[in-house]
Design a protein around this motif. Structure first.
Motif, PDB file in Angstrom:
ATOM      1  N   PHE A 148       0.967  -1.140  -0.067  1.00 28.43           N
ATOM      2  CA  PHE A 148       0.044  -0.099  -0.078  1.00 28.43           C
ATOM      3  C   PHE A 148       0.662   1.379  -0.009  1.00 28.43           C
ATOM      4  CE2 PHE A 148      -2.550   3.006   2.634  1.00 28.43           C
ATOM      5  CZ  PHE A 148      -3.379   3.433   1.626  1.00 28.43           C
ATOM      6  N   ALA A 149       0.844   2.207  -1.208  1.00 27.68           N
ATOM      7  CA  ALA A 149       1.558   3.206  -1.119  1.00 27.68           C
ATOM      8  C   ALA A 149       0.396   4.502  -0.851  1.00 27.68           C
ATOM      9  CB  ALA A 149       1.884   3.730  -2.613  1.00 27.68           C
ATOM     10  N   PRO A 150       0.399   4.950   0.257  1.00 27.05           N
ATOM     11  CA  PRO A 150      -0.544   6.044   0.734  1.00 27.05           C
ATOM     12  C   PRO A 150      -0.790   7.248  -0.014  1.00 27.05           C
ATOM     13  CG  PRO A 150       1.140   5.773   2.330  1.00 27.05           C
ATOM     14  CD  PRO A 150       1.379   4.776   1.507  1.00 27.05           C
ATOM     15  N   PHE A 151       0.509   7.519  -0.540  1.00 29.12           N
ATOM     16  CA  PHE A 151       0.705   8.902  -1.128  1.00 29.12           C
ATOM     17  C   PHE A 151       1.042   8.697  -2.495  1.00 29.12           C
ATOM     18  CE2 PHE A 151       2.666   9.190   3.067  1.00 29.12           C
ATOM     19  CZ  PHE A 151       1.636   9.925   3.670  1.00 29.12           C
ATOM     20  N   ARG A 152       0.909   7.445  -3.137  1.00 31.94           N
ATOM     21  CA  ARG A 152       1.153   7.116  -4.526  1.00 31.94           C
ATOM     22  C   ARG A 152       2.661   7.645  -4.752  1.00 31.94           C
ATOM     23  NH1 ARG A 152      -4.193   8.912  -5.688  1.00 31.94           N
ATOM     24  NH2 ARG A 152      -5.788   7.322  -6.194  1.00 31.94           N
ATOM     25  N   SER A 153       3.463   7.343  -3.736  1.00 24.29           N
ATOM     26  CA  SER A 153       4.836   7.787  -4.128  1.00 24.29           C
ATOM     27  C   SER A 153       5.664   6.548  -4.058  1.00 24.29           C
ATOM     28  CB  SER A 153       5.210   9.032  -2.979  1.00 24.29           C
ATOM     29  OG  SER A 153       5.162   8.281  -1.720  1.00 24.29           O
ATOM     30  N   ASN A 154       7.109   6.668  -3.516  1.00 26.09           N
ATOM     31  CA  ASN A 154       7.935   5.466  -3.403  1.00 26.09           C
ATOM     32  C   ASN A 154       7.931   4.940  -2.146  1.00 26.09           C
ATOM     33  OD1 ASN A 154       8.733   5.945  -6.197  1.00 26.09           O
ATOM     34  ND2 ASN A 154      10.697   6.750  -5.825  1.00 26.09           N
ATOM     35  N   PHE A 155       7.293   5.511  -1.246  1.00 26.42           N
ATOM     36  CA  PHE A 155       7.189   5.013   0.242  1.00 26.42           C
ATOM     37  C   PHE A 155       5.875   4.164   0.346  1.00 26.42           C
ATOM     38  CE2 PHE A 155       4.780   5.283   3.944  1.00 26.42           C
ATOM     39  CZ  PHE A 155       5.756   4.977   4.868  1.00 26.42           C
ATOM     40  N   TYR A 156       6.095   2.960   0.684  1.00 29.41           N
ATOM     41  CA  TYR A 156       5.085   2.239   0.874  1.00 29.41           C
ATOM     42  C   TYR A 156       4.794   1.297   2.366  1.00 29.41           C
ATOM     43  CZ  TYR A 156       8.874  -1.407  -0.213  1.00 29.41           C
ATOM     44  OH  TYR A 156      10.032  -2.064  -0.187  1.00 29.41           O
ATOM     45  N   LEU A 157       3.837   0.740   2.407  1.00 24.28           N
ATOM     46  CA  LEU A 157       3.792  -0.041   3.549  1.00 24.28           C
ATOM     47  C   LEU A 157       3.227  -1.428   3.154  1.00 24.28           C
ATOM     48  CD1 LEU A 157       1.233   2.410   5.789  1.00 24.28           C
ATOM     49  CD2 LEU A 157       3.600   2.179   5.921  1.00 24.28           C
ATOM     50  N   TYR A 158       3.472  -2.390   3.991  1.00 21.28           N
ATOM     51  CA  TYR A 158       2.995  -3.824   3.513  1.00 21.28           C
ATOM     52  C   TYR A 158       2.687  -4.642   4.709  1.00 21.28           C
ATOM     53  CZ  TYR A 158       8.022  -5.334   4.283  1.00 21.28           C
ATOM     54  OH  TYR A 158       8.945  -5.792   5.130  1.00 21.28           O
ATOM     55  N   GLY A 159       1.772  -5.736   4.212  1.00 16.67           N
ATOM     56  CA  GLY A 159       1.466  -6.612   5.499  1.00 16.67           C
ATOM     57  C   GLY A 159       0.901  -7.754   5.107  1.00 16.67           C
ATOM     58  N   GLY A 160       1.058  -8.853   5.925  1.00 21.09           N
ATOM     59  CA  GLY A 160       0.533 -10.085   5.250  1.00 21.09           C
ATOM     60  C   GLY A 160       0.857 -11.440   6.217  1.00 21.09           C
ATOM     61  N   PRO A 161       0.321 -12.627   6.005  1.00 20.47           N
ATOM     62  CA  PRO A 161       0.725 -14.036   6.579  1.00 20.47           C
ATOM     63  C   PRO A 161       2.063 -14.062   6.160  1.00 20.47           C
ATOM     64  CG  PRO A 161      -0.632 -14.351   4.708  1.00 20.47           C
ATOM     65  CD  PRO A 161      -0.603 -12.776   4.706  1.00 20.47           C
ATOM     66  N   ARG A 162       2.677 -15.064   7.146  1.00 21.41           N
ATOM     67  CA  ARG A 162       3.911 -15.683   6.940  1.00 21.41           C
ATOM     68  C   ARG A 162       4.010 -17.291   7.258  1.00 21.41           C
ATOM     69  NH1 ARG A 162       7.825 -16.990  11.251  1.00 21.41           N
ATOM     70  NH2 ARG A 162       9.784 -17.625  10.214  1.00 21.41           N
ATOM     71  N   LEU A 163       4.290 -17.852   6.391  1.00 20.23           N
ATOM     72  CA  LEU A 163       4.208 -19.497   6.400  1.00 20.23           C
ATOM     73  C   LEU A 163       5.748 -19.827   6.607  1.00 20.23           C
ATOM     74  CD1 LEU A 163       3.120 -22.326   6.569  1.00 20.23           C
ATOM     75  CD2 LEU A 163       3.114 -22.418   4.090  1.00 20.23           C
ATOM     76  N   ALA A 164       6.159 -20.652   7.890  1.00 17.15           N
ATOM     77  CA  ALA A 164       7.572 -20.864   7.694  1.00 17.15           C
ATOM     78  C   ALA A 164       7.619 -22.322   8.182  1.00 17.15           C
ATOM     79  CB  ALA A 164       8.099 -20.319   9.436  1.00 17.15           C
ATOM     80  N   ILE A 165       8.428 -23.135   7.330  1.00 20.12           N
ATOM     81  CA  ILE A 165       8.710 -24.534   7.349  1.00 20.12           C
ATOM     82  C   ILE A 165      10.147 -24.656   7.922  1.00 20.12           C
ATOM     83  CG2 ILE A 165       8.828 -26.681   5.963  1.00 20.12           C
ATOM     84  CD1 ILE A 165       7.360 -24.928   3.872  1.00 20.12           C
ATOM     85  N   ASN A 166      10.135 -25.219   9.143  1.00 17.07           N
ATOM     86  CA  ASN A 166      11.380 -25.486   9.953  1.00 17.07           C
ATOM     87  C   ASN A 166      12.376 -26.537   9.135  1.00 17.07           C
ATOM     88  OD1 ASN A 166      12.714 -27.613  11.961  1.00 17.07           O
ATOM     89  ND2 ASN A 166      12.742 -25.513  12.732  1.00 17.07           N
ATOM     90  N   LEU A 167      13.486 -25.973   9.160  1.00 18.16           N
ATOM     91  CA  LEU A 167      14.937 -26.513   8.398  1.00 18.16           C
ATOM     92  C   LEU A 167      15.766 -27.289   9.477  1.00 18.16           C
ATOM     93  CD1 LEU A 167      16.026 -24.154   5.430  1.00 18.16           C
ATOM     94  CD2 LEU A 167      14.650 -26.424   5.230  1.00 18.16           C
ATOM     95  N   ASP A 168      16.096 -26.446  10.609  1.00 17.84           N
ATOM     96  CA  ASP A 168      16.947 -26.535  11.460  1.00 17.84           C
ATOM     97  C   ASP A 168      16.229 -26.250  12.851  1.00 17.84           C
ATOM     98  OD1 ASP A 168      19.081 -27.262   9.757  1.00 17.84           O
ATOM     99  OD2 ASP A 168      19.489 -24.991   9.517  1.00 17.84           O
TER     100      ASP A 168
END
Length: 676
Positions: A148-168
């Motif tokens: 989401f770029a609130p000012f239609r500029s190069n600044f942006y916010l983002y957010g969402g889920p994270r799925l993590a699969i264990n390696l170690d």
């Protein structure tokens, strides 16, 4: 010998070789493909920002451990419980991003290596031996996000889920000897894997970033560097299915992204364009060598606005002491400024913030006049009555008005409320406008001459003001049809030395800029104005106009008159009394061959595009009244300039911080300019 082991946070990471090779090769293949496809493109062409972007993100995870960790696996349980901890791990992932130029919303996707390693704070065992525990938690992370770029500029916010699969899931436990018994032999480190480790973790992230463009728009393949920071709260981030160990992560890093822009065709002359273009003209008035003194008829709204949660008169209103009343003069309000305001608000609202002093002065002059103070409060009648009583107390104690001349009432909402049932946007601003005391009266000495309702404006105040830059000294840029044909347009203004000033982007057809903004300290100059518009078919249109500009410099005195028509919230039809006011008060004051400037405005509540149209409707309403009345008088000598500015903060008569300022911005300002 000192055998104490000091376990410090470390950036060391044993990244699986196959995974590192896969990430590197993937990025290189994408870069080679995009670069190769762009080799045959002419470098002089202009391209849009890429919508699809690919790249590699890397950074550091700052991991904060909380909770309790005791049983490490089925084979080993240390003699002490570990709680807090901290560590720094590596984050490395390919990035895919979709974000159209000038849009607010987009999509991001990252999938890569994510280390949540860390060291627990040292604890003491029952034998008073220091114990340390290190956790080597590593995951494959999959992170889709809304961008989401609130000012239609190069600044942006983002957010969402994270799925993590264990390696170690490894750990290292170290227990040192009791410092009191230095001859003891330190035990061997215990290494192993945590048991009951969650294979998959679902959590969330929010973050922000900024795109730094590394490439020119003349290249089809464009690169950008994007520093970012993200917050991963502990929700869902439980490494194990037993005990209470959880972790919170702050991620900081940078992404290198690249993508391919869309070719923008450049055409200069309208005759060769396959699409219709707007008509671009510039009006630069010659120097008006006059110091314009304006006799302003300032409308006096019959409202006093109260702060939310307070029944006291706000400090921005000018409050006199009893001994100052005898020196108060309505036509010299410059001497009575609120100490709580500065800048434009202080200069332009000085009249209104003296409303109680003007009212008290008029009630002293007309002892037969009476008023009713009606307080409107979202908290109910009793709270509204307290607001009314605050004003009554001031008028009685300072201006010595007989209490019997002032009635007070309380109610929940004003007669015409701004907040409507079902409304959900900008409710605080709307409620500030509704929390007010209305000054109502049937005494003609206090009221505007043309009456038609009980809730009437008070008689206007006449003040003398000096215009630093008259409205007719502005450079006007007409781009007729731009709002329909172009998604946006901008200007480059170049002087004789080649210095370029940029203005825009704009979406309206007409823009006014003070001559001083362009000329600076220069008295005059030759300029070339280039209009650059992008059509809805994504075609770039350029038009260049030469123009001579002169700076407005006052040397003589000229007197003008200003009037204002006030509109209610979201209204574009003037009340009947204002139609009579224009016909019977303003029009008779227009000199032969005079000029009338009609400028419309709105407050800042609501959508900017809607407010622009609302201000245009208000100016059209006032212009129609003038046309009708002048035709009735058979006058054809009057010229007009009609402009609408919507909620434009730089040109609006007042600011929008307080409700009274917003109420006064719902206006059409009328300037009567003498014939040159």
């Amino acid at each position: 010998m000192n055998n104490n082991i000091n376990c410090k946070p470390s950036l060391t990471l044993h990244l699986p070789k196959n995974l590192l090779t896969y990430l590197t090769v993937s990025i290189l293949v994408l870069m080679v493909c995009l670069t190769a496809s762009a080799q045959d493109q002419p470098k002089e062409q202009t391209y849009t920002k890429p919508s699809w972007r690919f790249g590699l993100a890397g950074g550091a995870n700052f991991n904060f451990y909380e909770g309790s960790t005791f049983k490490l696996n089925e084979n080993f349980t240390p003699p002490a419980t570990f709680h807090k901890g901290f560590g720094i791990g590596l984050f490395l992932a390919p990035v895919i991003e979709y974000h159209k130029q000038d849009s607010r919303f987009g999509f991001m996707f990252q999938a890569g290596y994510d280390s949540r390693k860390g060291d627990f704070d040292q604890v003491k065992t029952a034998c008073d031996c220091p114990a340390d525990l290190s956790a080597n938690l590593n995951y494959i992370t999959i992170e889709p996000s809304i961008r989401f770029a609130p000012f239609r500029s190069n600044f942006y916010l983002y957010g969402g889920p994270r799925l993590a699969i264990n390696l170690d899931k490894g750990f290292v436990y170290q227990q040192d000897i009791n410092p009191a018994f230095p001859e003891q032999v330190k035990g061997a480190d215990v290494k192993g894997d945590f048991s009951n480790t969650n294979k998959n973790i679902i959590s969330m992230q929010i973050g922000m970033g900024y795109d730094i463009e590394l490439s020119s728009r003349k290249n089809p393949t464009q690169f950008m560097l994007s520093p970012f920071v993200a917050f991963h709260p502990y929700f869902g981030q439980d490494p194990r299915s037993i005990e209470s160990w959880n972790l919170t992560t702050i991620r900081a890093g940078v992404a290198l992204k690249f993508g391919r822009g869309t070719l923008v065709e450049t055409k200069v002359e309208a005759a060769v364009l396959p699409t219709q273009t707007a008509i671009f003209t510039v009006i630069a008035p010659k120097n008006v060598p006059k110091e314009r003194i304006v006799k302003e008829t300032f409308p006096l709204r019959n409202y006093v606005f109260f702060d939310l949660e307070s029944t006291e008169i706000p400090s921005r209103y000018v409050m006199l002491k009893k001994e100052e009343v005898k020196d108060f003069k309505e036509d010299q309000l410059q001497a009575y400024n609120s100490q709580k305001l500065d800048g434009r608000s202080k200069r332009q609202m000085m009249v209104y913030y003296n409303i109680l002093n003007i009212l008290g002065d008029r009630m002293q002059k007309y002892p037969a006049s009476t008023i009713t103070l009606v307080g409107s409060s979202e908290k109910g009648n009793a709270d509204g009555l307290k607001m009314s009583e605050s004003i009554k107390k001031y008028l009685v104690e300072v201006f010595l008005i007989n209490p019997s001349r002032i009635k007070t009432e309380g109610r929940g909402k004003p007669e015409v409320p701004s907040e409507q049932p079902g409304g959900k946007l900008e409710l605080v601003a709307l409620r500030e406008g509704d929390r007010r005391v209305s000054i109502e009266s049937s005494s003609s000495e206090l009221l505007m001459e043309f009456k038609n309702t009980a809730d009437l404006p008070l008689k206007p105040v006449e003040i003398i003001a000096l215009q630093e830059a008259p409205l007719d000294s502005y450079i006007v840029f007409n781009n007729d049809g731009a709002s329909v044909l172009y998604t946006s347009w901008s200007m480059q203004i170049k002087d004789a030395k080649g210095t370029i000033q940029s203005f825009g982007p704009y979406t309206e057809d007409k823009v006014s800029i003070p001559s001083k903004t362009i000329l600076g300290t220069n008295l005059q100059g030759e300029y070339k104005v280039k209009m650059i518009g992008v059509t809805k078919a994504n075609v770039l249109v350029e038009k260049e106009v030469p123009i001579h500009m002169e700076l407005w410099t006052p040397t003589q005195t000229e007197e003008a008159m200003r009037f204002s028509i006030i509109y209610e919230f979201n209204e574009s039809k003037a009340k009947d009394m204002y139609q009579k006011y224009i016909a019977e008060t303003i029009i008779p004051k227009i000199p032969t061959n005079g000029k009338v400037m009609i400028h419309g405005y709105t407050d800042s509540i609501g959508d900017a595009e809607y407010n622009q149209k609302l201000s245009e409707a208000r100016t059209a309403d006032v212009k129609a009244i003038f046309d009708t009345e002048l035709a009735r008088l058979n006058r054809k000598d009057v010229t007009f300039e009609v402009q609408s500015f919507g909620e434009n903060e730089t040109l609006s008569p007042f600011e929008n911080k307080h409700p009274e300022e917003r109420f006064y911005n719902r206006t059409v300002v009328i300037d009567i300019i003498p014939a040159k």
